[in-house]
Design a protein around this motif. Structure first.
Motif, short mmCIF file in Angstrom:
data_model
loop_
_atom_site.label_atom_id
_atom_site.label_comp_id
_atom_site.label_asym_id
_atom_site.label_seq_id
_atom_site.Cartn_x
_atom_site.Cartn_y
_atom_site.Cartn_z
N CYS A 88 63.25 38.78 139.47
CA CYS A 88 63.74 39.54 140.51
C CYS A 88 64.78 38.63 141.41
N CYS A 167 61.50 42.63 149.20
CA CYS A 167 61.22 43.89 149.02
C CYS A 167 59.85 44.50 149.49
N CYS A 269 64.21 34.32 149.50
CA CYS A 269 64.33 35.81 150.14
C CYS A 269 63.65 35.88 151.59
S1 SF4 Z 1 61.44 39.63 148.04
FE1 SF4 Z 1 62.12 38.16 146.59
S2 SF4 Z 1 60.67 37.19 145.54
FE2 SF4 Z 1 59.87 39.33 146.52
S3 SF4 Z 1 60.13 40.83 145.17
FE3 SF4 Z 1 62.10 40.75 146.19
S4 SF4 Z 1 63.28 39.58 145.08
FE4 SF4 Z 1 61.16 39.25 144.25
#
Ligand code: SF4
Length: 271
Positions: A88, A167, A269
């Protein structure tokens, strides 16, 4: 004539990068702000970005892969991302970012505070150099809170129940944060359950393995233990508040959550 150097600053939706954007607004007026949007961010994050844009007086560029999470989930044959297989971040955040920066020389400003040991995401592209203004100016957690308060921006709304941006289904969430999601955004919690059930079903058909967002148990099992998880969380919070008598809740929440689960969050993130 030397190439024009771009100045870029990534906003994650968290307090540190928001404070850095505020701190740098008048220091580097040509700064370009960006946010890597997976399309699965919390509603509070989108609200916070709007608030920040008003203070910065310019838009925050929204970068995305041009594909949905569901598309990438299909590409990865239904396997949910996990700390071991973090597709992701790679496909939905880092690749769109590196494509947006391209080959021009750029300085990337990263919001690692003076009191943090971690390094944060540093691009390996040779045209991108990284600066850490908070480290250079010795700005710590207190300094960040002061910057946000003085600007009237404050902390992100999700800070009442979760300390990391990202997310809604992020697998770096602590157990009590999953409970918080189920209470604040039951529809998003339900969607996370559905992803897990589908992934588990497909994975079971393929390899006899059960996938889960949270370490060691499915969300359905986790929520069955809701009272136990919340009781433990409240107890730890009360103990810490008692130890640090004059501390505000926000000051101890991150430490308590870290004690519940010290898995390092995604460096790209959560800033
Ligand atoms: S916040 Fe970053 S690590 Fe977490 S699910 Fe979303 S893209 Fe993936």
């Amino acid at each position: 004539m030397p190439d024009k150097v771009r100045h870029v600053l990534g906003i994650s939706g968290g307090k540190d990068s928001a404070a850095l954007a505020i701190h740098m607004r008048d220091r580097v007026p040509e700064m370009e702000y960006f946010f890597c949007d997976t399309g699965a961010e919390l509603p509070e994050t989108y609200e916070y970005l709007t608030k920040l844009e008003a203070f910065l007086g310019k838009p925050i560029a929204r970068l995305n892969s041009g594909r949905t999470f569901d598309h990438w989930l299909t590409v990865f044959r239904g396997a949910l991302p996990s700390p071991q297989m973090r597709w992701c971040t790679n496909y939905m955040k880092l690749k769109p970012l590196e494509a947006w920066i391209g080959e021009e020389p750029a300085i990337s400003y990263v919001a690692i505070r003076a009191d943090e040991p971690r390094e944060g995401y540093v691009s390996t592209k040779p045209n991108i150099t990284t600066q850490f203004p908070f480290k250079a100016a010795n700005i710590d957690f207190e300094g960040v809170k002061r910057i946000l308060a003085d600007a009237g921006v404050g902390l992100p709304g999700y800070y009442e129940w979760r300390t990391r941006s990202g997310c809604y289904f992020c697998f770096f969430q602590r157990k009590s944060e999953w409970v918080g999601l189920s209470e604040r955004h039951p529809e998003l919690f339900q969607k996370a359950v559905e992803y897990e059930e589908k992934a588990s079903f497909e994975a079971t058909a393929m390899a006899g393995r059960q996938y889960s967002w949270s370490q060691g148990e499915t969300l359905i099992h986790l929520i069955e233990r809701k009272e136990e998880i919340l009781a433990r969380h409240e107890k730890a919070l009360a103990r810490e508040m008692d130890n640090r008598r004059s501390a505000a809740l926000v000051d101890v929440l991150a430490d308590v959550l870290d004690d519940e689960d010290d898995t390092l969050p995604c460096q790209a993130c959560n800033l």
